[in-house]
Design a protein around this motif. Structure first.
Motif, mmCIF file in Angstrom:
data_model
loop_
_atom_site.group_PDB
_atom_site.id
_atom_site.type_symbol
_atom_site.label_atom_id
_atom_site.label_comp_id
_atom_site.label_asym_id
_atom_site.label_seq_id
_atom_site.Cartn_x
_atom_site.Cartn_y
_atom_site.Cartn_z
ATOM 1 N N THR A 119 -82.607 -67.526 18.643
ATOM 2 C CA THR A 119 -82.704 -67.533 17.184
ATOM 3 C C THR A 119 -82.615 -68.952 16.642
ATOM 4 O O THR A 119 -83.303 -69.307 15.688
ATOM 5 N N ARG A 120 -81.817 -69.770 17.272
ATOM 6 C CA ARG A 120 -81.633 -71.157 16.842
ATOM 7 C C ARG A 120 -82.816 -72.041 17.227
ATOM 8 O O ARG A 120 -82.907 -73.184 16.804
ATOM 9 N N GLY A 121 -83.731 -71.509 18.037
ATOM 10 C CA GLY A 121 -84.935 -72.246 18.407
ATOM 11 C C GLY A 121 -84.758 -73.161 19.605
ATOM 12 O O GLY A 121 -85.603 -74.019 19.858
ATOM 13 N N LEU A 122 -83.664 -72.983 20.352
ATOM 14 C CA LEU A 122 -83.419 -73.832 21.515
ATOM 15 C C LEU A 122 -84.255 -73.419 22.718
ATOM 16 O O LEU A 122 -84.416 -74.201 23.655
ATOM 17 N N VAL A 123 -84.743 -72.215 22.712
ATOM 18 C CA VAL A 123 -85.642 -71.721 23.760
ATOM 19 C C VAL A 123 -86.767 -70.942 23.080
ATOM 20 O O VAL A 123 -86.590 -70.440 21.973
#
Length: 67
Positions: free
Chosen positions: A25-29
């Motif tokens: 959700t945080r966009g790290l993957v």
């Protein structure tokens, strides 16, 4: 192609399902691929989560990793 459910990915990486979803959700993957109603993860996800775990083990926080 090795496809894993979120539960299988959690078991393989040692990261909780909750944290896997949070990092996504945080966009790290990248987001998982959908197979019908099921989210599936591939080898690139396993590698990315391993990298996140290693970076955190070296003292980087999520804000630093995001940059």
């Amino acid at each position: 192609m090795d496809e894993l459910t979120v539960e299988e990915l959690s078991a393989k990486t040692g990261i909780s399902v909750r944290n896997l979803r949070f990092y996504t959700t945080r966009g790290l993957v990248p987001p998982p691929t959908k197979r019908g109603r099921t989210a599936v993860y591939g080898p690139e996800h396993v590698a990315r989560f391993a990298l996140l775990r290693d970076l955190q083990a070296h003292g980087l926080n999520l804000a630093a990793i995001e940059r």
